[in-house]
Design a protein around this motif. Structure first.
Motif, mmCIF file in Angstrom:
data_model
loop_
_atom_site.group_PDB
_atom_site.id
_atom_site.type_symbol
_atom_site.label_atom_id
_atom_site.label_comp_id
_atom_site.label_asym_id
_atom_site.label_seq_id
_atom_site.Cartn_x
_atom_site.Cartn_y
_atom_site.Cartn_z
ATOM 1 N N ALA A 142 0.833 -1.210 0.000
ATOM 2 C CA ALA A 142 0.000 0.000 0.000
ATOM 3 C C ALA A 142 0.863 1.253 0.000
ATOM 4 C CB ALA A 142 -0.923 -0.008 1.216
ATOM 5 N N ARG A 143 1.944 1.220 0.762
ATOM 6 C CA ARG A 143 2.803 2.402 0.801
ATOM 7 C C ARG A 143 3.539 2.595 -0.525
ATOM 8 N NH1 ARG A 143 5.422 4.481 6.224
ATOM 9 N NH2 ARG A 143 3.308 5.297 6.302
ATOM 10 N N ARG A 144 3.886 1.515 -1.194
ATOM 11 C CA ARG A 144 4.520 1.651 -2.515
ATOM 12 C C ARG A 144 3.546 2.310 -3.498
ATOM 13 N NH1 ARG A 144 7.415 -3.692 -4.574
ATOM 14 N NH2 ARG A 144 8.540 -2.153 -5.844
ATOM 15 N N VAL A 145 2.294 1.890 -3.404
ATOM 16 C CA VAL A 145 1.269 2.505 -4.257
ATOM 17 C C VAL A 145 1.113 3.981 -3.903
ATOM 18 C CG1 VAL A 145 -1.213 2.550 -4.727
ATOM 19 C CG2 VAL A 145 0.026 0.375 -4.738
ATOM 20 N N GLN A 146 1.128 4.278 -2.592
ATOM 21 C CA GLN A 146 0.988 5.665 -2.138
ATOM 22 C C GLN A 146 2.097 6.547 -2.703
ATOM 23 O OE1 GLN A 146 1.538 6.141 2.071
ATOM 24 N NE2 GLN A 146 1.531 8.369 1.954
ATOM 25 N N VAL A 147 3.319 6.023 -2.708
ATOM 26 C CA VAL A 147 4.452 6.792 -3.228
ATOM 27 C C VAL A 147 4.227 7.157 -4.690
ATOM 28 C CG1 VAL A 147 6.899 6.658 -3.859
ATOM 29 C CG2 VAL A 147 6.152 5.941 -1.588
ATOM 30 N N GLU A 148 3.780 6.189 -5.482
ATOM 31 C CA GLU A 148 3.594 6.465 -6.903
ATOM 32 C C GLU A 148 2.463 7.459 -7.128
ATOM 33 O OE1 GLU A 148 5.842 5.672 -8.830
ATOM 34 O OE2 GLU A 148 6.826 4.174 -7.587
ATOM 35 N N LEU A 149 1.402 7.338 -6.346
ATOM 36 C CA LEU A 149 0.308 8.302 -6.477
ATOM 37 C C LEU A 149 0.764 9.698 -6.079
ATOM 38 C CD1 LEU A 149 -2.700 6.228 -5.051
ATOM 39 C CD2 LEU A 149 -2.326 6.881 -7.439
ATOM 40 N N SER A 150 1.508 9.790 -4.969
ATOM 41 C CA SER A 150 1.984 11.089 -4.497
ATOM 42 C C SER A 150 2.988 11.696 -5.465
ATOM 43 C CB SER A 150 2.618 10.950 -3.110
ATOM 44 O OG SER A 150 1.709 10.428 -2.180
ATOM 45 N N ALA A 151 3.760 10.834 -6.133
ATOM 46 C CA ALA A 151 4.758 11.320 -7.084
ATOM 47 C C ALA A 151 4.144 11.630 -8.447
ATOM 48 C CB ALA A 151 5.867 10.283 -7.239
ATOM 49 N N GLY A 152 2.826 11.497 -8.559
ATOM 50 C CA GLY A 152 2.169 11.809 -9.824
ATOM 51 C C GLY A 152 2.300 10.720 -10.871
ATOM 52 N N GLN A 153 2.392 9.456 -10.411
ATOM 53 C CA GLN A 153 2.542 8.323 -11.342
ATOM 54 C C GLN A 153 1.399 7.331 -11.120
ATOM 55 O OE1 GLN A 153 4.941 8.266 -13.639
ATOM 56 N NE2 GLN A 153 5.824 10.183 -12.885
ATOM 57 N N PRO A 154 0.160 7.709 -11.465
ATOM 58 C CA PRO A 154 -0.987 6.818 -11.181
ATOM 59 C C PRO A 154 -0.919 5.488 -11.922
ATOM 60 C CG PRO A 154 -1.648 8.663 -12.580
ATOM 61 C CD PRO A 154 -0.271 8.962 -12.115
ATOM 62 N N LYS A 155 -0.387 5.489 -13.141
ATOM 63 C CA LYS A 155 -0.291 4.236 -13.892
ATOM 64 C C LYS A 155 0.671 3.263 -13.203
ATOM 65 C CE LYS A 155 -3.196 5.114 -17.154
ATOM 66 N NZ LYS A 155 -4.462 4.330 -17.203
ATOM 67 N N ALA A 156 1.795 3.818 -12.687
ATOM 68 C CA ALA A 156 2.741 2.974 -11.951
ATOM 69 C C ALA A 156 2.083 2.423 -10.688
ATOM 70 C CB ALA A 156 3.995 3.771 -11.604
ATOM 71 N N ALA A 157 1.269 3.268 -10.024
ATOM 72 C CA ALA A 157 0.561 2.820 -8.822
ATOM 73 C C ALA A 157 -0.399 1.680 -9.168
ATOM 74 C CB ALA A 157 -0.206 3.988 -8.208
ATOM 75 N N GLU A 158 -1.136 1.833 -10.274
ATOM 76 C CA GLU A 158 -2.083 0.792 -10.676
ATOM 77 C C GLU A 158 -1.352 -0.502 -11.032
ATOM 78 O OE1 GLU A 158 -6.101 0.439 -13.410
ATOM 79 O OE2 GLU A 158 -4.482 1.780 -14.070
ATOM 80 N N ALA A 159 -0.215 -0.368 -11.705
ATOM 81 C CA ALA A 159 0.559 -1.564 -12.073
ATOM 82 C C ALA A 159 1.031 -2.299 -10.820
ATOM 83 C CB ALA A 159 1.746 -1.154 -12.939
ATOM 84 N N LEU A 160 1.484 -1.550 -9.830
ATOM 85 C CA LEU A 160 1.916 -2.172 -8.579
ATOM 86 C C LEU A 160 0.760 -2.898 -7.906
ATOM 87 C CD1 LEU A 160 4.274 0.528 -6.983
ATOM 88 C CD2 LEU A 160 4.897 -1.827 -7.527
ATOM 89 N N ALA A 161 -0.393 -2.248 -7.840
ATOM 90 C CA ALA A 161 -1.552 -2.850 -7.178
ATOM 91 C C ALA A 161 -2.008 -4.102 -7.929
ATOM 92 C CB ALA A 161 -2.688 -1.833 -7.094
#
Length: 936
Positions: free
Chosen positions: A682-701
């Motif tokens: 969850a925190r890895r996803v949070q980092v990508e969302l906060s860094a403005g990388q929603p696609k990376a966050a979705e890929a991680l999830a």
């Protein structure tokens, strides 16, 4: 709410009172200066520097340019060692009073304080060319020569001063100091005695005399003189108390020394002396945990303190912290190579840490210098045996026995084997000891515990049966019999043994504690509590009983009671694990400051406890102390490199700093250690969302769900990302697939409820929460979240019922108490019930919760207690000046209490800050009402 107020208009009385005060001030101004000057001179003469400085500053307030007050204040600063304020004050005096004979001497003394004896000599040469060799000038001249280590010249100057004034205390002290440096101790002692007689308040003379007595071995005289110094001169209180503590330690009076250490640590917490005296005292009294904590505190302030390092190593030795003790001893060895006690301790510790070869070599080095040490032969023998040289080891042990025939060699050797987990060798050693001495309690106890550690509970019971035949009512053997039954998981036998022990020895705590622990294993909670309470009735400060009652309190949701018991346990017996648990509990209850103090205490008690540093880092991060958090978390990462929690929280720190790449790196480490940890994912996803990388966050999830399809939280994580991406339909589909896989389980229902709550679908969220509660009626937090949604939906009756349900399960839930009290007072017009409910909140919790104080103040206002409401709401507004709601409540209370103008100002400020629509309407109505009332 309608309040009519009266305004007092007694202006005549106020004017008269003001005139009276002014006239008193005018009448006293003439004498105030003289009074403060007299007080300042007297305090300076008696060593009360702080009092003198305050009095002289008061004199200067009356006469700002007064020369005498300024000169005396410079004198005070010089005596205190405060160079900068002394120089700042003296500079203008030098320019203003070039002919004043006292100024150059002050300047010379200050130069010595500033480590500039050459400048002092230059000033004195000029002074004596004009004013001659006065006693004061010669004394300062002696001090200057002494600062340059020109001993003969210094003594000559002091003697010249004393030829002018034989009882000049400063010259006598200077002479005594030089003589002591030259090891002419008899003459130095005579001069110091003379200085004391000349000035009873000259503390440094007492200190010198006491140290000379110590050097001469006259500890009683040293003790008396240090005590006199404490009585006569507060300027030397720290040095005198420290010296007194050291003398008491040398006299083997640790209890009296401990009193001095306690006072030092209390009065001078930033200095190491108190912690050293206290630590050594605790060590001599056998309080090894306290000794370790104090000596570590000493070393944190004076890292190279040799005494603290030595006693810390000894205390850690006694606590069986072999590695830590070895580190402390080696640090001391580096400073003082060849010190025999240190070298011997290192040999023993090398053996205990498993370095047999190094232990043997170290023991031989010591024996080359101290050939009659039985301890070193014992270490050498054990090291050789462990290294495989049985013959050499036996010879060394025989030599140890020859040198110390009365020493219990078998105990020492058996304990050594136990510490190394060599259980067979330990058992053989203790069996031989019991065979030779059947009545020896120490040998039998050691053999019993060795058998238990071997898993031989029958052998342990057989040993106790033999012992109980000889002594059927011995409480020790009865208690150990219960322990043996516990090892066999024979609960009935253990209970009978503990019951019989209590019957034989009703005042002993240990059998009752053992019985309570047995009841806890069997989930017999009430019976366990009764036994703990019996222990506390006999021993109110029993640390273990308080600690274990706290666990029962937590199980019942009594968090405040648990904190009270943990605090008492920690006070009675410092324990890092108790401090750590206290930190966790305080943080959970929102007391961040208390959590920080407890976590810091845990690190002080056990600097090698990585979990303590982790807790301290988490709390510091919660406080916003990023630097402190990083220091603690880095320390934790050194001690717990394989802990995913450490890297998880380090990533949290980097997230706060918006260092996204550093956060990614830390989380990769956490994920490598715990690949299925949902929090890390969850925190890895949070980092990508906060860094403005929603696609990376979705890929991680999506990747996490693919690898871990059996984790409900993996579905929540992906649904959460889809929710952030504003794709609620996809999120619902993801959660529906989870429900298909797991059924209507609590975890999935909760995830769906939270999702619908965030989407604003309150009815659906409440329905989902209700389904969870049907599955688990005691889910207090679910009930609490359901109440929040019900409040947001305006279903106040339902919300109150939910909050009441929470408090039935967790009576001291602070937020539930606060919210329900607000409903009682503001919605249901039941302020008396609200006040009764708020009584559950502990004062220390209330003091740190301004929003809860706002609720209390608003409730007091609703109950008609307007004065109390004003006091409470003023405190809340001071803590939350930017809260429109709190300022509105304060304004209403002020108006109700007759302070209309103040109240109107607060309400206007509240409206400017922002209020909810209903609050804003009520606030404007209140303003309008009282505006019209004033017009009438």
């Amino acid at each position: 709410m309608e309040q009519h107020v009266r305004r007092s208009g007694n202006l005549h009385f106020l004017l008269l009172a003001t005139l009276c005060l002014c006239s008193v001030g005018c009448e006293s101004a003439a004498t105030r200066y003289e009074k403060h000057m007299a007080n300042g001179r007297q305090a300076l003469a008696q060593g009360g520097l702080q009092e003198a400085i305050l009095s002289l500053k008061s004199a200067l307030a009356a006469r700002p340019e007064d020369v005498d007050a300024r000169k005396l204040l410079v004198e005070c600063y010089i005596e205190r060692g405060a160079k900068e304020p002394a120089r700042e004050l003296l500079g203008p005096l030098v320019a203003e009073l070039p002919e004043d004979s006292t100024i150059p001497l002050l300047d010379a003394r200050l130069s010595l304080l500033e480590d500039d004896p050459d400048h002092a000599l230059e000033i004195l040469t000029g002074f004596m060319a004009v004013h001659g060799e006065t006693t004061e000038a010669l004394t300062v001249l002696g001090d200057a020569h002494a600062a340059k280590r020109l001993w003969s010249e210094a003594l000559e100057a002091y003697d010249l001063a004393l030829s002018n004034a034989p009882d000049n205390a400063s010259a006598l002290l200077g002479k005594a100091s030089v003589l002591a440096t030259l090891k002419r101790n008899t003459e130095a002692a005579e001069a110091a005695e003379h200085a004391i007689q000349a000035d009873l308040h000259l503390g440094t003379a007492y200190l010198l005399r006491a140290r000379l007595a110590q050097a001469d071995g006259d500890l009683e005289r040293a003790r008396d003189v240090y005590a006199q110094a404490l009585e006569q001169d507060p300027r030397v209180a720290m040095q005198a108390r420290f010296g007194l503590g050291q003398v008491l330690l040398a006299q083997q009076k640790p209890k009296e020394a401990l009193e001095q250490g306690e006072k030092l640590a209390k009065d001078y917490p930033a200095f190491p002396q108190g912690y050293y005296v206290r630590g050594v005292s605790h060590y001599l009294l056998g309080h090894y945990d306290d000794a370790t904590a104090d000596l570590q505190s000493c070393l944190s302030k004076a890292p190279d303190h040799p005494g603290a390092q030595f006693y810390l190593a000894l205390a850690q030795y006694q606590r069986k912290q072999w590695q830590q003790a070895l580190g402390a001893a080696k640090s001391l060895q580096a400073q003082f190579p060849g010190a025999k006690p240190v070298e011997m301790l290192i040999a023993d510790l090398l053996l205990r840490t498993g370095d047999h070869k190094a232990a043997a070599a170290q023991a031989r080095r010591v024996l080359a210098v101290v050939p009659d040490s039985s301890l070193m032969y014992r270490v050498l023998g054990a090291a050789l045996i462990q290294g495989g040289d049985a013959e050499g080891g036996a010879q060394a042990l025989e030599e140890a026995q020859r040198l110390a025939p009365d020493e219990r060699l078998e105990f020492a050797l058996g304990d050594l084997y136990l510490s190394m987990n060599e259980l067979e060798k330990a058992a053989d050693t203790f069996e031989a000891a019991t065979a030779a001495n059947p009545e020896d309690r120490g040998a039998n106890v050691r053999l019993f515990f060795t058998r238990l550690r071997q898993g031989d509970s029958e052998g342990a019971l057989g040993l106790l049966d033999d012992l109980l035949q000889r002594a059927p009512e011995d409480p020790m053997w009865l208690g150990l019999r219960g322990a043996a039954f516990l090892a066999k998981k024979d609960w009935q036998g253990a209970e009978a043994a503990f019951r019989k022990t209590i019957a034989v020895a009703p005042d002993l705590a240990e059998p009752r504690l053992n019985l309570a622990r047995l009841y806890r294993r069997q989930a017999r909670w009430e019976e366990a509590r009764k036994e703990y309470e019996q222990v506390l009735a006999l021993h109110p400060q029993d640390s273990a009983a308080h600690r274990e009652i706290a666990q029962l309190d937590l199980r019942e949701g009594k968090q405040a009671d648990a904190i009270t018991h943990l605090l008492t346990s920690l006070e009675a017996q410092p324990d890092p694990r108790v401090a750590l648990q206290l930190a966790t509990l305080r943080l959970r209850m929102g007391d961040v400051t208390g959590a920080h103090d407890a976590a810091e205490k845990a690190t002080q008690l056990s600097p090698d406890l990585g979990e303590a540093w982790l807790a301290l880092g988490i709390v510091a991060l919660a406080q916003g102390d990023l630097k402190g958090s990083e220091v603690a978390l880095r320390k934790a990462s050194e001690q717990l490199p394989d802990s995913p929690q450490v890297w998880y929280h380090l990533a949290g720190l980097e997230i706060r700093r918006k260092n996204w790449q550093a956060a990614r790196d830390d989380l990769k480490k956490a994920a490598a250690i715990a690949p299925g940890h949902p929090g890390v994912a969850a925190r890895r996803v949070q980092v990508e969302l906060s860094a403005g990388q929603p696609k990376a966050a979705e890929a991680l999830a999506e990747g996490f769900l693919k690898v871990h399809p059996d984790l409900p939280t993996a579905y929540r994580l992906l649904a959460g990302v889809q929710e952030v991406l504003r794709q609620p339909d996809r999120a619902r589909k993801t959660l529906a697939s989870a429900q298909e896989k797991f059924g209507e389980g609590i975890a999935i229902l909760l995830i769906q409820a939270e999702f619908e709550r965030r989407q604003g679908n309150r009815e659906e969220a409440v329905a989902l929460y209700q389904r969870v509660l049907e599955l688990d009626p005691k889910a207090a937090e679910v009930m609490f979240h359901k109440a929040l949604v019900e409040v947001a939906a305006g279903n106040f009756e339902d919300a109150a019922a939910s909050y009441e349900g929470v408090l039935a399960l967790v009576p001291d839930h602070p937020v539930a108490i606060n919210d329900l009290a607000y409903l009682y007072a503001d919605v249901f017009d039941r302020p008396a019930d609200a006040l009764e409910l708020l009584k559950r909140v502990a004062p220390e919790v209330l003091a740190k919760a301004p929003l809860m104080r706002d609720t209390l103040g608003w409730t007091q206002l609703k109950a008609g207690k307007t004065a109390s409401a004003v006091d409470t709401l003023k405190q809340a507004a001071a803590d939350l000046p930017g809260s429109g709601t709190v300022r509105y409540h304060l304004g209403a209370a002020l108006i109700a209490n007759g302070k209309t103008d103040d109240g109107r100002r607060e309400i206007k400020a509240a409206i400017d800050l922002g209020l909810s629509p209903s609050e804003a309407e009520a606030a404007r109505a209140l303003l309008t009402e009282h505006t019209e009332h004033q017009r009438k």
